[in-house]
Design a protein around this motif. Structure first.
Motif, PDB file in Angstrom:
ATOM      1  N   LEU A 149       0.820  -1.209   0.000  1.00 39.62           N
ATOM      2  CA  LEU A 149       0.000   0.000   0.000  1.00 39.62           C
ATOM      3  C   LEU A 149       0.856   1.262   0.000  1.00 39.62           C
ATOM      4  O   LEU A 149       0.498   2.267  -0.625  1.00 39.62           O
ATOM      5  CB  LEU A 149      -0.963  -0.016   1.187  1.00 39.62           C
ATOM      6  N   LYS A 150       2.015   1.231   0.656  1.00 38.32           N
ATOM      7  CA  LYS A 150       2.935   2.379   0.614  1.00 38.32           C
ATOM      8  C   LYS A 150       3.468   2.590  -0.796  1.00 38.32           C
ATOM      9  O   LYS A 150       3.602   3.721  -1.257  1.00 38.32           O
ATOM     10  CB  LYS A 150       4.085   2.185   1.606  1.00 38.32           C
ATOM     11  N   LYS A 151       3.763   1.486  -1.502  1.00 39.97           N
ATOM     12  CA  LYS A 151       4.225   1.606  -2.892  1.00 39.97           C
ATOM     13  C   LYS A 151       3.115   2.161  -3.780  1.00 39.97           C
ATOM     14  O   LYS A 151       3.373   2.938  -4.703  1.00 39.97           O
ATOM     15  CB  LYS A 151       4.713   0.260  -3.404  1.00 39.97           C
ATOM     16  N   CYS A 152       1.875   1.778  -3.500  1.00 42.66           N
ATOM     17  CA  CYS A 152       0.736   2.338  -4.239  1.00 42.66           C
ATOM     18  C   CYS A 152       0.643   3.842  -3.995  1.00 42.66           C
ATOM     19  O   CYS A 152       0.422   4.620  -4.927  1.00 42.66           O
ATOM     20  CB  CYS A 152      -0.568   1.665  -3.808  1.00 42.66           C
ATOM     21  N   LYS A 153       0.822   4.243  -2.748  1.00 40.82           N
ATOM     22  CA  LYS A 153       0.769   5.667  -2.404  1.00 40.82           C
ATOM     23  C   LYS A 153       1.856   6.444  -3.150  1.00 40.82           C
ATOM     24  O   LYS A 153       1.598   7.507  -3.707  1.00 40.82           O
ATOM     25  CB  LYS A 153       0.928   5.852  -0.895  1.00 40.82           C
TER      26      LYS A 153
END
Length: 84
Positions: free
Chosen positions: A29-33
């Protein structure tokens, strides 16, 4: 696990997070952000389609859906094992 995600205004994760532990999900999810911030679009979204497990207030429909999903995963896992 995703190594990188290209910049995008929207990212769709369908049946991705259920199979990973919390730490791996947070990393993804951090990479998506990071990817949606790089896109600089007006409306940036991460869309997650998954199933909620162990719903205490489950009605018949949600329980049936959970059972079908469990059966689906069993079939997928068995199929992968047989192909080895």
């Amino acid at each position: 696990m995703f190594e990188s995600i290209p910049p995008a205004d929207a990212i769709l994760l369908k049946w991705i997070l259920y199979d990973w532990n919390d730490e791996q999900c947070v990393k993804t999810l951090k990479k998506c952000k990071e990817a949606i911030i790089k896109s600089k679009g007006k409306e940036q979204k991460v869309i997650i389609i998954d199933i909620v497990l162990e719903n205490e207030k489950g009605d018949d429909e949600s329980i049936e859906t959970q059972l079908f999903f469990d059966m689906f995963l069993m079939v997928c896992v068995l199929e992968k094992r047989e192909m080895r």
